[in-house]
Write a protein that holds these residues in place. Structure first.
Motif, PDB file in Angstrom:
ATOM      1  N   HIS A 187       0.857  -1.193   0.000  1.00  0.00           N
ATOM      2  CA  HIS A 187       0.000   0.000   0.000  1.00  0.00           C
ATOM      3  C   HIS A 187       0.889   1.237   0.000  1.00  0.00           C
ATOM      4  O   HIS A 187       1.882   1.304   0.749  1.00  0.00           O
ATOM      5  N   ILE A 188       0.549   2.220  -0.829  1.00  0.00           N
ATOM      6  CA  ILE A 188       1.331   3.450  -0.939  1.00  0.00           C
ATOM      7  C   ILE A 188       0.429   4.639  -0.601  1.00  0.00           C
ATOM      8  O   ILE A 188      -0.700   4.729  -1.104  1.00  0.00           O
ATOM      9  N   PHE A 189       0.937   5.539   0.244  1.00  0.00           N
ATOM     10  CA  PHE A 189       0.140   6.710   0.612  1.00  0.00           C
ATOM     11  C   PHE A 189       1.016   7.949   0.703  1.00  0.00           C
ATOM     12  O   PHE A 189       2.243   7.882   0.756  1.00  0.00           O
ATOM     13  N   SER A 190       0.347   9.102   0.739  1.00  0.00           N
ATOM     14  CA  SER A 190       1.050  10.367   0.926  1.00  0.00           C
ATOM     15  C   SER A 190       0.074  11.387   1.487  1.00  0.00           C
ATOM     16  O   SER A 190      -1.128  11.122   1.628  1.00  0.00           O
ATOM     17  N   ASP A 191       0.599  12.554   1.804  1.00  0.00           N
ATOM     18  CA  ASP A 191      -0.247  13.693   2.144  1.00  0.00           C
ATOM     19  C   ASP A 191      -0.654  14.405   0.858  1.00  0.00           C
ATOM     20  O   ASP A 191      -0.054  14.219  -0.199  1.00  0.00           O
ATOM     21  N   SER A 192      -1.668  15.260   0.953  1.00  0.00           N
ATOM     22  CA  SER A 192      -2.206  15.912  -0.244  1.00  0.00           C
ATOM     23  C   SER A 192      -1.267  16.937  -0.851  1.00  0.00           C
ATOM     24  O   SER A 192      -1.472  17.374  -1.992  1.00  0.00           O
ATOM     25  N   ALA A 193      -0.215  17.315  -0.137  1.00  0.00           N
ATOM     26  CA  ALA A 193       0.743  18.290  -0.672  1.00  0.00           C
ATOM     27  C   ALA A 193       1.576  17.723  -1.811  1.00  0.00           C
ATOM     28  O   ALA A 193       2.300  18.471  -2.475  1.00  0.00           O
ATOM     29  N   ARG A 229      -4.780   1.292   9.877  1.00  0.00           N
ATOM     30  CA  ARG A 229      -5.776   0.282  10.260  1.00  0.00           C
ATOM     31  C   ARG A 229      -6.521  -0.240   9.035  1.00  0.00           C
ATOM     32  O   ARG A 229      -6.799  -1.435   8.925  1.00  0.00           O
ATOM     33  N   ARG A 230      -6.848   0.667   8.097  1.00  0.00           N
ATOM     34  CA  ARG A 230      -7.532   0.229   6.880  1.00  0.00           C
ATOM     35  C   ARG A 230      -6.624  -0.678   6.043  1.00  0.00           C
ATOM     36  O   ARG A 230      -7.086  -1.670   5.468  1.00  0.00           O
ATOM     37  N   ALA A 231      -5.342  -0.329   5.985  1.00  0.00           N
ATOM     38  CA  ALA A 231      -4.398  -1.167   5.244  1.00  0.00           C
ATOM     39  C   ALA A 231      -4.305  -2.559   5.870  1.00  0.00           C
ATOM     40  O   ALA A 231      -4.264  -3.578   5.172  1.00  0.00           O
ATOM     41  N   HIS A 232      -4.267  -2.597   7.192  1.00  0.00           N
ATOM     42  CA  HIS A 232      -4.219  -3.877   7.913  1.00  0.00           C
ATOM     43  C   HIS A 232      -5.460  -4.704   7.610  1.00  0.00           C
ATOM     44  O   HIS A 232      -5.364  -5.914   7.305  1.00  0.00           O
ATOM     45  N   ALA A 233      -6.618  -4.065   7.656  1.00  0.00           N
ATOM     46  CA  ALA A 233      -7.876  -4.776   7.424  1.00  0.00           C
ATOM     47  C   ALA A 233      -7.966  -5.294   5.991  1.00  0.00           C
ATOM     48  O   ALA A 233      -8.608  -6.326   5.736  1.00  0.00           O
ATOM     49  N   GLU A 237      -0.628  -1.514  18.878  1.00  0.00           N
ATOM     50  CA  GLU A 237      -1.963  -2.106  18.801  1.00  0.00           C
ATOM     51  C   GLU A 237      -1.974  -3.450  18.077  1.00  0.00           C
ATOM     52  O   GLU A 237      -2.676  -4.388  18.490  1.00  0.00           O
ATOM     53  N   TYR A 238      -1.184  -3.552  17.002  1.00  0.00           N
ATOM     54  CA  TYR A 238      -1.269  -4.729  16.140  1.00  0.00           C
ATOM     55  C   TYR A 238       0.031  -5.535  16.042  1.00  0.00           C
ATOM     56  O   TYR A 238       0.031  -6.630  15.460  1.00  0.00           O
ATOM     57  N   GLY A 239       1.140  -5.008  16.558  1.00  0.00           N
ATOM     58  CA  GLY A 239       2.418  -5.656  16.342  1.00  0.00           C
ATOM     59  C   GLY A 239       3.012  -5.244  15.005  1.00  0.00           C
ATOM     60  O   GLY A 239       2.475  -4.394  14.295  1.00  0.00           O
ATOM     61  N   LYS A 240       4.124  -5.884  14.644  1.00  0.00           N
ATOM     62  CA  LYS A 240       4.873  -5.446  13.469  1.00  0.00           C
ATOM     63  C   LYS A 240       4.752  -6.391  12.277  1.00  0.00           C
ATOM     64  O   LYS A 240       5.623  -6.436  11.407  1.00  0.00           O
ATOM     65  N   GLU A 241       3.648  -7.126  12.223  1.00  0.00           N
ATOM     66  CA  GLU A 241       3.462  -8.051  11.106  1.00  0.00           C
ATOM     67  C   GLU A 241       3.354  -7.289   9.785  1.00  0.00           C
ATOM     68  O   GLU A 241       3.856  -7.740   8.752  1.00  0.00           O
ATOM     69  N   MET A 242       2.705  -6.125   9.780  1.00  0.00           N
ATOM     70  CA  MET A 242       2.639  -5.264   8.599  1.00  0.00           C
ATOM     71  C   MET A 242       3.771  -4.237   8.700  1.00  0.00           C
ATOM     72  O   MET A 242       3.817  -3.431   9.624  1.00  0.00           O
TER      73      MET A 242
END
Length: 290
Positions: free
Chosen positions: A5-11, A75-79, A111-116
């Motif tokens: 999954h790749i993300f950024s800020d709107s700038a 969280r969405r990426a994890h789900a 919260e989730y550990g480092k699996e992702m």
């Protein structure tokens, strides 16, 4: 098997069509103006924002992305079953957004550990200067490249990314506090146009020209001196609300330098708020920084 999954800020200023094509998540910066708050990218276009700046006497306020926004993204990426997350963010020296992403990463791991695996890259720059690095990362992902290969290319390109920025009026630089009222008054009286080098996390004035007609030739000469292997590169021509004739003049000069391609990109909120809409820039790759 890796799912990235790749993300950024709107700038990052990536146009919506490319965001959708490459499935890049954009976390919006919020803008407040005259009591109204709206989201960059989702609620306004660069062109609409240029018009707002031209018509208002008040400088809008921008707010960095928050840890809560970014944690929701993780969280969405994890789900969704992603194994790797790559964030490429606006210059950490100019915004706290990168730090927000780091805080959110720590909260996610608690919260989730480092699996992702979550890797965050400080672009050390602005607008499509890092937006095009995001596009390269997304292209590599879609071609089946490994996460490590993508991260290596991203880090390499960050270390070579530069731009030269020119503005036609000092009015917005004065209003945003980037220069003093006295300096703006003298500069406007003399017809001075500043040129800045966007490099290694800084935006530093590297020259001044007198008169509009000298700005573009000076910018082109700066690019000629600093770009590495021009004939192998694609230049990015970044612009605000500048007349087409001036944009075309700069584009022609870049082709004359030997760039194999010149692509135009509109400048969004984060840069234009400080420079004003009458701005031009050229992004290119220079020699690797040590």
């Amino acid at each position: 098997m890796e799912k990235i999954h790749i993300f950024s800020d709107s700038a990052c200023d990536i146009p919506e069509s490319l965001v959708n094509q490459y499935k890049i998540e954009i976390i919006p910066i919020h803008i407040t103006h005259e009591g109204r708050t709206f989201r960059e990218y989702y609620d306004t276009t660069p062109q609409q924002y240029w018009k707002l700046l031209q018509e208002t006497d008040d400088i809008p306020q921008t707010s960095q992305i928050t840890p809560a926004q970014v944690l929701d993204s993780y969280r969405r990426a994890h789900a969704a079953g992603f194994t790797h997350v790559l964030g490429i963010l606006m210059n950490a020296k100019g915004s706290g957004g990168f730090q927000s992403c780091c805080i959110a990463r720590d909260l996610y791991y608690d919260e989730y550990g480092k699996e992702m695996r979550i890797e965050l890259v400080d672009s050390e720059t602005y607008t499509m200067i890092y937006g095009r690095i995001l596009l390269t990362a997304a292209e590599m992902r879609d071609q089946g490249e490994s996460f490590e290969a993508i991260l290596g290319v991203v880090q390499s390109r960050v270390m070579r990314s530069e731009a030269v920025l020119g503005v036609y009026t000092l009015r917005h630089l004065k209003k945003s506090g980037r220069i003093s009222g006295g300096a703006a008054f003298v500069g406007e009286a003399l017809g001075l146009k500043p040129i800045s080098h966007v490099y290694a996390g800084g935006v530093n004035v590297c020259g001044k020209v007198r008169g509009e007609k000298n700005l573009i030739p000076k910018m082109a000469e700066f690019v000629r001196q600093h770009a590495a292997g021009i004939e192998k590169q694609e230049a990015g021509l970044l612009h605000g609300a500048v007349p087409e004739a001036k944009i075309a003049e700069l584009e022609n000069q870049l082709y004359a330098l030997g760039f194999r391609k010149v692509t135009r990109w509109p400048i969004g909120v984060s840069v234009i708020t400080n420079t004003g809409p009458e701005a031009l820039a050229v992004m290119y790759y220079g020699a690797p920084r040590g």
